[in-house]
Design an enzyme around this catalytic site. Structure first.
Site, PDB file in Angstrom:
ATOM      1  N   SER A  83       0.850  -1.182   0.000  1.00 17.83           N
ATOM      2  CA  SER A  83       0.000   0.000   0.000  1.00 17.83           C
ATOM      3  C   SER A  83       0.892   1.240   0.000  1.00 17.83           C
ATOM      4  O   SER A  83       2.095   1.147  -0.250  1.00 17.83           O
ATOM      5  CB  SER A  83      -0.909  -0.035   1.219  1.00 17.83           C
ATOM      6  OG  SER A  83      -1.814   1.034   1.192  1.00 17.83           O
ATOM      7  N   LYS A 115      -2.999  10.649  -8.314  1.00 11.96           N
ATOM      8  CA  LYS A 115      -3.448   9.439  -7.615  1.00 11.96           C
ATOM      9  C   LYS A 115      -4.857   9.090  -8.085  1.00 11.96           C
ATOM     10  O   LYS A 115      -5.815   9.797  -7.789  1.00 11.96           O
ATOM     11  CB  LYS A 115      -3.429   9.635  -6.107  1.00 11.96           C
ATOM     12  CG  LYS A 115      -3.730   8.373  -5.327  1.00 11.96           C
ATOM     13  CD  LYS A 115      -3.605   8.595  -3.828  1.00 11.96           C
ATOM     14  CE  LYS A 115      -3.856   7.294  -3.086  1.00 11.96           C
ATOM     15  NZ  LYS A 115      -5.201   6.752  -3.327  1.00 11.96           N
ATOM     16  N   ARG A 136      -5.649  -6.700  -5.674  1.00  7.87           N
ATOM     17  CA  ARG A 136      -4.621  -6.628  -4.646  1.00  7.87           C
ATOM     18  C   ARG A 136      -4.838  -7.679  -3.559  1.00  7.87           C
ATOM     19  O   ARG A 136      -3.906  -8.305  -3.092  1.00  7.87           O
ATOM     20  CB  ARG A 136      -4.611  -5.239  -3.999  1.00  7.87           C
ATOM     21  CG  ARG A 136      -3.476  -5.073  -2.982  1.00  7.87           C
ATOM     22  CD  ARG A 136      -3.761  -3.945  -1.978  1.00  7.87           C
ATOM     23  NE  ARG A 136      -4.019  -2.671  -2.612  1.00  7.87           N
ATOM     24  CZ  ARG A 136      -3.070  -1.818  -2.974  1.00  7.87           C
ATOM     25  NH1 ARG A 136      -1.801  -2.119  -2.792  1.00  7.87           N
ATOM     26  NH2 ARG A 136      -3.388  -0.676  -3.524  1.00  7.87           N
ATOM     27  N   GLU A 174      -4.175   0.853 -12.029  1.00  2.96           N
ATOM     28  CA  GLU A 174      -5.499   1.122 -11.465  1.00  2.96           C
ATOM     29  C   GLU A 174      -6.547   0.993 -12.562  1.00  2.96           C
ATOM     30  O   GLU A 174      -6.404   1.560 -13.642  1.00  2.96           O
ATOM     31  CB  GLU A 174      -5.570   2.544 -10.882  1.00  2.96           C
ATOM     32  CG  GLU A 174      -4.657   2.804  -9.717  1.00  2.96           C
ATOM     33  CD  GLU A 174      -5.202   2.259  -8.404  1.00  2.96           C
ATOM     34  OE1 GLU A 174      -6.435   2.257  -8.215  1.00  2.96           O
ATOM     35  OE2 GLU A 174      -4.381   1.841  -7.572  1.00  2.96           O
ATOM     36  N   CYS A 420     -40.682   0.534  14.342  1.00  2.06           N
ATOM     37  CA  CYS A 420     -41.535  -0.382  15.107  1.00  2.06           C
ATOM     38  C   CYS A 420     -42.289   0.290  16.244  1.00  2.06           C
ATOM     39  O   CYS A 420     -43.120  -0.350  16.898  1.00  2.06           O
ATOM     40  CB  CYS A 420     -40.714  -1.552  15.646  1.00  2.06           C
ATOM     41  SG  CYS A 420     -39.535  -1.093  16.946  1.00  2.06           S
ATOM     42  N   CYS A 436     -32.994   1.609  19.309  1.00  2.00           N
ATOM     43  CA  CYS A 436     -34.252   0.894  19.494  1.00  2.00           C
ATOM     44  C   CYS A 436     -33.946  -0.390  20.252  1.00  2.00           C
ATOM     45  O   CYS A 436     -33.198  -1.239  19.750  1.00  2.00           O
ATOM     46  CB  CYS A 436     -34.891   0.575  18.144  1.00  2.00           C
ATOM     47  SG  CYS A 436     -36.322  -0.521  18.287  1.00  2.00           S
ATOM     48  N   CYS A 442     -37.661  -5.638  15.753  1.00  4.36           N
ATOM     49  CA  CYS A 442     -37.687  -4.399  14.967  1.00  4.36           C
ATOM     50  C   CYS A 442     -37.360  -4.743  13.518  1.00  4.36           C
ATOM     51  O   CYS A 442     -36.275  -5.263  13.224  1.00  4.36           O
ATOM     52  CB  CYS A 442     -36.675  -3.396  15.507  1.00  4.36           C
ATOM     53  SG  CYS A 442     -36.561  -1.887  14.507  1.00  4.36           S
TER      54      CYS A 442
END
EC number: 6.5.1.2
Length: 747
Positions: A83, A115, A136, A174, A420, A436, A442
């Site tokens: 990377s 880039k 990759r 790329e 709900c 919730c 739900c």
């Protein structure tokens, strides 16, 4: 070492790996680059202060995501795909350059290039002919996308020019959608009533990582059309021991002479200031470039310095990415709506007039919680400033107060769940977020969990995506959803799917789409009109065949077939699909490999769970807490009744997978390449189930290497060390009967 440092490191590791999986496997960005880098730097700091925290598979030591999808065969890169480290200011860039020149002992030339915000690809050419193309992945192993790559016009199948060409060369680049092509694609998606892509990178990744198998002719044509819109620019080389050039810019000239596309925007500069000026100029004209860009990559041009400066475990020291701050625009805030996710969190979302920002059209953005809405000072009806954090995530920065006309109104956070009706409340005292508490029933939470079950990181069920999950849990008809909870998922029948009707919703706002007469559009995803080829309706037939008007659709049949196949997926995927907090693919693999069954995991103590490498106390507590809830246990019971396998066949038991009790007890085996009959994960689980250790690298301690087509450096290493290499058939004998059953090696 302080316990809180270990806990913080474990929490950061879990979160970073979740973010990587979302980005690389699900094509989803959850946080900005700055926030991701902040977490990674903090983890690096903790590991530096406490070296015992660092492991080989730490995010600080690894690259990319795990190539874990079952759609594509694994391909091992001959040389790792690293990377890049990021900087976000000129000061940070200048500090990096100063260190480079200090370590080099002299002034250096810098190659600066735009880039590209695309999908990293590795092309392997042998004697000038394209052999494989791979994503990759984790930097060591990627996904084989060769057949799809061949449809991209810019990628040459055979190198041109005088040659001679190297026996093996890896070319990195790329794949991306040009801005104009991306806009065409989304326009077509919208016209067809399909979900539009959030950004060009997601579209490129989704288009490249799809299979033609199982698609009808129209779907295959659509797939080829998408691939034909993609482009690629190459920006480096991988395996090539002695390139006949001295500079990175010279490499580009050579690649161009071979017919490979390189960027026309790269420049070489002799000073740091010239490079900084290029970064500034490129930011000003980023909207004029054919593809999305999110910064500038700066590389030391001289190749000999690449070797001298070296690399960390995840990034070269001789290159850096300067990331641009996100673009900002103004738009109208039409409304603030609240959605509920699979964890029950109630999140306000800004619904805005559609506006183009950083290359894609945006209509909504998260506002996180009621305190954030208040802190930003936005009112419904405001003109607001919008940006994309990291050029990906839409973010409302605040209002343009001087444009208010008095018609604006404040947002009021609902007191009850909009899905709900259950009263919202913090999960614990002091929490800002409201949730919730009706987790079991739900419908929004159930929908989210079902969608997670079908995701690539879960059971990887292609037919169980967002649309199917919504249809099963929140249909317009019948009144009672086929899945009030996920407990009944594996017991679904055609009869359950057939009557379902859903309201067609806008993919961006979630609001119902309307017909020309103003009525909500309705769809029946699991049935289609009966045709002559289907024959007449037979109410006495044993197998369900619909009614006189309609028959089950292909989607219904595929969903049930996918669910049947998913019952025997690897244990770690089953664990992820249970939606246990903090149990992502990494922790799930560790638990599955160590314990071998859900029963053994359930019976383990906290200390036994926490002691497993890759688990730790946070995950252990989450696992124990999950099993304390009755309806969670009902899910397990129902799934088991419907055929889901919660154990690895032949696993010797907790802690004994690599210490004894199997035919591979005490042996270390490496699986590499495409082994016929095995996915990468299935081969590793077969080794573990037989009592062996599934290693990721070859060393003197390796006993066997199972190698298939696409095996790279691991195969070469095995031959160099004299480790016995097995094909797929021999590997099957090894894991089922042990090394004694293997045929003698011919002298």
């Amino acid at each position: 070492m302080a316990a809180d440092a270990r806990a913080e490191a474990q929490g950061l590791t879990t979160r970073i790996l979740e973010l990587r999986d979302a980005y690389y496997e699900l094509d989803t960005v959850l946080v900005s680059d700055e926030e991701y880098d902040r977490m990674l730097r903090r983890l690096e700091e903790l590991e530096r202060l406490h070296p015992e925290l660092q492991s080989q598979d730490s995010p600080t030591q690894t690259v990319g995501g795990r190539a874990q999808t079952t759609l594509f065969a694994p391909v091992e890169h001959a040389e790792r795909m690293l990377s890049l480290d990021n900087v976000f200011s000129f000061e940070a860039f200048e500090a990096w350059a100063a260190k480079i020149e200090r370590d080099a002992g002299r002034r250096v030339d810098y190659l600066c290039e735009l880039k590209i915000d695309g999908l990293a690809i590795n092309l392997r050419y042998e004697n000038g002919v394209l052999v494989t193309a791979a994503t990759r992945g984790d930097g060591v192993v990627g996904e084989d996308v060769t057949e799809n790559i061949r449809h991209i016009p810019a990628i040459t199948q055979r190198l041109s020019g005088a040659g001679p060409f190297p026996p093996v060369v890896e070319v990195r680049g790329e794949v991306f959608f040009p801005v104009a092509k991306f806009e065409e694609l989304n326009a077509n998606q919208q016209a067809a009533g399909e979900r539009v892509f959030a950004n060009a990178r997601n579209a490129a990744s989704g288009s490249l990582r799809q299979k033609a198998e199982g698609k009808n002719p129209a779907q295959r044509r659509l797939m080829r059309d998408r691939l034909g819109r993609l482009r690629m620019l190459v920006h480096g080389i991988g395996a090539w021991p002695n390139p006949p050039v001295a500079t990175q810019s010279g490499v580009y000239e050579l690649l161009r002479s071979w017919g490979l596309p390189t960027s026309a925007h790269g420049r070489v500069f002799g000073t740091v200031q010239e490079a900084a000026d290029f970064i500034g100029r490129s930011a000003e004209r980023r909207d004029t470039v054919e593809h999305e860009i999110d910064g500038v990559v700066i590389k030391v041009d001289e190749l000999v310095l690449h070797d001298e400066l070296g690399a960390t475990s995840r990034a070269p020291r001789w290159a850096i990415a300067y990331k641009y701050p996100p673009e900002q625009v103004n738009t109208k805030l039409l409304d603030i709506v609240v959605s509920v996710g699979r964890t029950g969190r109630a999140t306000p979302f800004a619904v805005m007039e559609k506006v183009k920002v950083a290359g894609s059209e945006v209509r909504q953005a998260t506002l996180h919680n009621q305190d954030v809405v208040k802190a930003k000072g936005v009112l419904i009806g405001d003109t607001v400033v919008l940006r994309k954090a990291g050029d990906v995530i839409p973010e409302v920065l605040g209002p343009v107060v001087e444009l208010r006309d008095g018609t604006e109104r404040e947002f009021a956070m609902p007191t009850d769940c909009p899905e709900c009706g259950t009263p919202l409340a913090p999960a614990k005292e002091g929490d800002i977020d409201l949730r919730c508490p009706n987790a079991e029933f739900c419908p929004a939470q159930v929908r989210g969990r079902v969608e997670h079950i079908g995701s690539r990181g879960g059971l990887d069920i292609e037919a169980l995506g967002e649309v199917a999950a919504a249809a099963l849990t929140q249909p317009r008809f019948p009144e009672r959803a086929p899945l009030p909870t996920e407990a009944g998922l594996f017991g679904l029948r055609l009869e359950d799917l057939f009557p379902i009707e859903v309201v067609v919703r806008d993919s961006e706002t979630g609001l119902p789409k309307l017909t020309e007469t103003g009525v909500e559009k309705v769809d029946a995803p699991f049935r289609r009109r009966r045709q002559k080829k289907d024959g007449a309706f037979d109410p006495e037939a044993e197998a369900f065949d619909g009614d006189e008007i309609a028959v089950p659709s292909k989607s219904a049949i595929e969903l049930l077939a996918n669910l049947r196949a998913a019952r025997t997926k690897p244990l770690w995927r089953i664990l992820v699909s249970l939606n246990i907090r903090h149990v992502g693919p990494v922790a799930a693999r560790a638990l599955a490999d160590h314990f071998g069954s859900l029963d053994a995991i359930r019976a383990a103590s906290r200390d036994e769970l926490a002691a497993v490498d890759g688990v730790g106390g946070i995950v252990a507590d989450a696992v124990l807490s999950w099993f304390e809830i009755g309806w969670h246990c009902e899910i397990v019971e129902n799934w088991a009744r419907d055929g889901v396998q919660f154990a690895i066949p032949g696993h010797p038991g907790p802690g004994r997978a690599d210490t004894g009790g199997g035919v591979l007890s005490g042996l270390t085996v490496v699986a590499t390449g495409s082994l016929e009959g095995y996915t990468r994960e299935a081969a590793q689980e077969a080794i573990v189930a037989a009592g062996g250790k599934a290693a990721s690298s070859v060393s003197k301690k390796t006993d066997f290497v199972a190698a298939g087509p696409g095996a790279g450096s691991k195969l070469a290493k095995a031959e160099e060390l004299g480790v016995r290499v097995l094909d797929a058939a021999q590997f099957t004998i090894l894991v089922e009967q042990g090394p004694g059953a293997l045929p003698e090696v011919a002298e």
